[in-house]
Scaffold this motif. Structure first.
Motif, mmCIF file in Angstrom:
data_model
loop_
_atom_site.group_PDB
_atom_site.id
_atom_site.type_symbol
_atom_site.label_atom_id
_atom_site.label_comp_id
_atom_site.label_asym_id
_atom_site.label_seq_id
_atom_site.Cartn_x
_atom_site.Cartn_y
_atom_site.Cartn_z
ATOM 1 N N GLY A 168 13.274 14.095 -0.479
ATOM 2 C CA GLY A 168 12.377 13.822 -1.599
ATOM 3 C C GLY A 168 11.373 14.916 -1.846
ATOM 4 O O GLY A 168 11.327 15.940 -1.166
ATOM 5 N N GLY A 169 10.556 14.719 -2.854
ATOM 6 C CA GLY A 169 9.511 15.661 -3.225
ATOM 7 C C GLY A 169 8.263 15.452 -2.390
ATOM 8 O O GLY A 169 8.328 14.956 -1.270
ATOM 9 N N THR A 170 7.107 15.809 -2.940
ATOM 10 C CA THR A 170 5.872 15.723 -2.168
ATOM 11 C C THR A 170 4.736 15.148 -3.003
ATOM 12 O O THR A 170 4.300 15.773 -3.964
ATOM 13 C CB THR A 170 5.437 17.114 -1.659
ATOM 14 N N ASN A 171 4.261 13.967 -2.612
ATOM 15 C CA ASN A 171 3.073 13.352 -3.210
ATOM 16 C C ASN A 171 1.950 13.392 -2.174
ATOM 17 O O ASN A 171 1.501 12.360 -1.661
ATOM 18 C CB ASN A 171 3.363 11.919 -3.641
ATOM 19 N N PHE A 172 1.490 14.590 -1.868
ATOM 20 C CA PHE A 172 0.487 14.800 -0.829
ATOM 21 C C PHE A 172 -0.823 14.097 -1.158
ATOM 22 O O PHE A 172 -1.402 13.387 -0.333
ATOM 23 C CB PHE A 172 0.277 16.302 -0.619
ATOM 24 N N TRP A 173 -1.322 14.291 -2.370
ATOM 25 C CA TRP A 173 -2.633 13.736 -2.729
ATOM 26 C C TRP A 173 -2.613 12.216 -2.689
ATOM 27 O O TRP A 173 -3.573 11.595 -2.227
ATOM 28 C CB TRP A 173 -3.064 14.241 -4.107
ATOM 29 N N ASP A 174 -1.525 11.599 -3.161
ATOM 30 C CA ASP A 174 -1.414 10.136 -3.091
ATOM 31 C C ASP A 174 -1.424 9.654 -1.642
ATOM 32 O O ASP A 174 -2.061 8.647 -1.310
ATOM 33 C CB ASP A 174 -0.127 9.668 -3.766
ATOM 34 N N ALA A 175 -0.696 10.374 -0.780
ATOM 35 C CA ALA A 175 -0.584 9.957 0.622
ATOM 36 C C ALA A 175 -1.931 10.029 1.330
ATOM 37 O O ALA A 175 -2.329 9.093 2.037
ATOM 38 C CB ALA A 175 0.444 10.823 1.339
ATOM 39 N N LEU A 176 -2.657 11.134 1.149
ATOM 40 C CA LEU A 176 -3.950 11.272 1.809
ATOM 41 C C LEU A 176 -4.938 10.248 1.264
ATOM 42 O O LEU A 176 -5.721 9.665 2.020
ATOM 43 C CB LEU A 176 -4.488 12.688 1.631
ATOM 44 N N ARG A 177 -4.901 10.001 -0.039
ATOM 45 C CA ARG A 177 -5.793 8.995 -0.615
ATOM 46 C C ARG A 177 -5.512 7.623 -0.017
ATOM 47 O O ARG A 177 -6.451 6.892 0.322
ATOM 48 C CB ARG A 177 -5.629 8.946 -2.135
ATOM 49 N N PHE A 178 -4.247 7.263 0.098
ATOM 50 C CA PHE A 178 -3.907 5.954 0.649
ATOM 51 C C PHE A 178 -4.449 5.799 2.069
ATOM 52 O O PHE A 178 -5.053 4.781 2.419
ATOM 53 C CB PHE A 178 -2.393 5.740 0.646
ATOM 54 N N VAL A 179 -4.249 6.814 2.894
ATOM 55 C CA VAL A 179 -4.722 6.749 4.279
ATOM 56 C C VAL A 179 -6.240 6.625 4.330
ATOM 57 O O VAL A 179 -6.792 5.826 5.092
ATOM 58 C CB VAL A 179 -4.240 7.989 5.062
ATOM 59 N N LEU A 180 -6.937 7.419 3.519
ATOM 60 C CA LEU A 180 -8.399 7.397 3.527
ATOM 61 C C LEU A 180 -8.960 6.057 3.053
ATOM 62 O O LEU A 180 -9.928 5.543 3.624
ATOM 63 C CB LEU A 180 -8.943 8.524 2.641
ATOM 64 N N GLU A 181 -8.370 5.488 2.021
ATOM 65 C CA GLU A 181 -8.933 4.274 1.434
ATOM 66 C C GLU A 181 -8.487 2.998 2.127
ATOM 67 O O GLU A 181 -9.219 1.992 2.093
ATOM 68 C CB GLU A 181 -8.566 4.200 -0.049
ATOM 69 N N HIS A 182 -7.317 2.993 2.757
ATOM 70 C CA HIS A 182 -6.770 1.747 3.284
ATOM 71 C C HIS A 182 -6.552 1.751 4.795
ATOM 72 O O HIS A 182 -6.847 0.754 5.449
ATOM 73 C CB HIS A 182 -5.473 1.406 2.561
ATOM 74 N N VAL A 183 -6.054 2.836 5.369
ATOM 75 C CA VAL A 183 -5.804 2.849 6.811
ATOM 76 C C VAL A 183 -7.117 3.005 7.580
ATOM 77 O O VAL A 183 -7.389 2.261 8.526
ATOM 78 C CB VAL A 183 -4.816 3.976 7.186
ATOM 79 N N THR A 184 -7.966 3.959 7.184
ATOM 80 C CA THR A 184 -9.230 4.151 7.893
ATOM 81 C C THR A 184 -10.271 3.094 7.524
ATOM 82 O O THR A 184 -11.344 3.055 8.126
ATOM 83 C CB THR A 184 -9.806 5.555 7.631
ATOM 84 N N ARG A 185 -9.968 2.260 6.566
ATOM 85 C CA ARG A 185 -10.872 1.144 6.230
ATOM 86 C C ARG A 185 -11.069 0.241 7.444
ATOM 87 O O ARG A 185 -12.173 -0.269 7.681
ATOM 88 C CB ARG A 185 -10.304 0.347 5.060
ATOM 89 N N GLN A 186 -10.027 0.046 8.216
ATOM 90 C CA GLN A 186 -10.135 -0.760 9.430
ATOM 91 C C GLN A 186 -11.169 -0.168 10.380
ATOM 92 O O GLN A 186 -11.981 -0.893 10.974
ATOM 93 C CB GLN A 186 -8.776 -0.840 10.124
ATOM 94 N N SER A 187 -11.176 1.151 10.498
ATOM 95 C CA SER A 187 -12.145 1.812 11.381
ATOM 96 C C SER A 187 -13.563 1.605 10.875
ATOM 97 O O SER A 187 -14.493 1.375 11.670
ATOM 98 C CB SER A 187 -11.829 3.312 11.455
ATOM 99 N N ARG A 188 -13.759 1.684 9.561
ATOM 100 C CA ARG A 188 -15.097 1.490 9.011
ATOM 101 C C ARG A 188 -15.586 0.060 9.234
ATOM 102 O O ARG A 188 -16.764 -0.164 9.520
ATOM 103 C CB ARG A 188 -15.110 1.844 7.520
ATOM 104 N N ILE A 189 -14.691 -0.906 9.105
ATOM 105 C CA ILE A 189 -15.059 -2.305 9.338
ATOM 106 C C ILE A 189 -15.492 -2.499 10.789
ATOM 107 O O ILE A 189 -16.453 -3.220 11.076
ATOM 108 C CB ILE A 189 -13.884 -3.237 8.998
ATOM 109 N N GLU A 190 -14.825 -1.838 11.711
ATOM 110 C CA GLU A 190 -15.122 -1.982 13.137
ATOM 111 C C GLU A 190 -16.152 -0.966 13.620
ATOM 112 O O GLU A 190 -16.435 -0.896 14.820
ATOM 113 C CB GLU A 190 -13.827 -1.841 13.950
ATOM 114 N N ASN A 191 -16.712 -0.157 12.683
ATOM 115 C CA ASN A 191 -17.733 0.828 13.033
ATOM 116 C C ASN A 191 -17.252 1.813 14.096
ATOM 117 O O ASN A 191 -17.946 2.126 15.054
ATOM 118 C CB ASN A 191 -19.021 0.142 13.512
#
Length: 335
Positions: A168-191
């Motif tokens: 496939g191609g490369t959607n780099f900006w979408d991938a990094l945005r998803f990780v920042l907004e949704h995956v690391t959200r768990q870390s922010r909730i748990e401080n």
């Protein structure tokens, strides 16, 4: 990372954008609940940060090559906002654990190097500290979960073995945005402190002159997200230009991609790490972990109510340590 294979994958990309993202919301929520239930009270008390604090992740470097930075205390730091000193209200030493997300660009230029990528990712897991949790994601025109956040190194390595040959191609900006907004959200909730280590050449199919549609997220929007969040972004630039740019058709795109990676790193107070070949990643990953071990977390309260959207310049200085250099975010926008 791919600059040649984007056109044939428009339908999967649209499917990801409209359908898979919704599934990821559910998956992220499930991962959070499962992980939170497994935490002990002590684990959840690692770092406590009040919501009205301005939070800074501060990197310390030795000015003398080969010399390690000494352990520092709160009294060694001074913080200034718009030139005025601020009192430090929160301080976490460099031994506080991190949540680390390893985000791997697996588009076509790495298609024949998956074995080396698996091996280097395992070395990343081995280099992490016992208290650090790790999640692993890969992306091409789609994003794939390899492992949710966990400190089970054996489980992580088993998940890494399941990484498949990319397409496939490369959607780099979408991938990094998803990780920042949704995956690391768990870390922010748990401080908990969090960092995204992204291995890529920075090429998104949305860049001018590159075939394919690319990310729906613009780079400008991605940069604003990095500025807004406390998560550290650590780009590792994998040099694929010579291999993918045999006729010089994408020289400008590669130059722009490197510039953008430098901007993402700078917003976290960092620089780009370099890997000329996939086999170099092992050593680079180990350096990243060492550098994360010299990052301090500092919090302070603004003296005045911050106007929404207003830029506040921030600087951090060391007191009485001329042998050390300090890096941190340059400022923040009021919320």
């Amino acid at each position: 990372m791919s600059v040649f294979f984007a056109v044939s994958f428009i339908s999967p990309r649209l499917w990801v954008r409209r359908g898979l993202i919704g599934a990821f919301f559910l998956l992220t929520a499930h991962c959070f609940l499962a992980t939170a239930q497994a935490q002990t009270p002590d684990a959840l008390d690692t770092i406590r940060i009040d919501s009205d604090l301005v939070n800074l992740n501060v990197s310390i470097l030795s000015r003398n090559p080969g010399s390690a930075a000494s352990h520092l205390e709160q009294k060694d730091f001074a913080v200034f906002e718009n030139g005025a000193p601020r009192e430090i209200s929160f301080f976490a030493s460099d031994d506080a654990p991190f949540d680390l997300v390893l985000l791997l660009d697996l588009s076509a230029s790495t298609a024949d190097k998956v074995g080396l990528i698996r091996k280097s990712a395992k070395r990343f897991v081995d280099a992490a500290r016992p208290g650090d949790r790790i999640a692993i994601f890969t992306f091409t025109s789609e994003i794939q979960v390899v492992s949710k956040l966990t400190n089970d190194h054996d489980a992580l390595k088993k998940s890494i073995e399941a990484i498949e040959k990319p397409f496939g191609g490369t959607n780099f900006w979408d991938a990094l945005r998803f990780v920042l907004e949704h995956v690391t959200r768990q870390s922010r909730i748990e401080n908990r402190r969090s960092a995204v280590v992204v291995m890529t050449d920075g090429i998104d199919n949305a860049l001018p002159g590159v075939y394919g549609e690319g990310s729906s997220t613009s780079f400008e929007d991605l940069l604003k997200i990095v500025q807004r969040l406390d998560t550290i972004v650590l780009p590792i630039y994998l040099d694929t230009e010579k291999e993918q740019n045999k006729h010089g058709a994408f020289t400008e795109a590669y130059a722009l991609a490197r510039q953008q990676l430098a901007m993402l790193a700078a917003e976290s107070g960092n620089v780009i790490y370099q890997a000329k070949k996939v086999k170099d990643l092992e050593g680079v990953y180990q350096q990243v972990i060492r550098d994360l071990s010299t990052i301090y977390s500092i919090g302070y309260r603004p003296e005045n109510l911050v106007q929404a959207g207003a830029w506040r310049a921030v600087s951090v200085q060391l007191i009485g340590h001329p042998e050390l250099a300090v890096r941190s975010k340059r400022g923040y926008y009021g919320k």
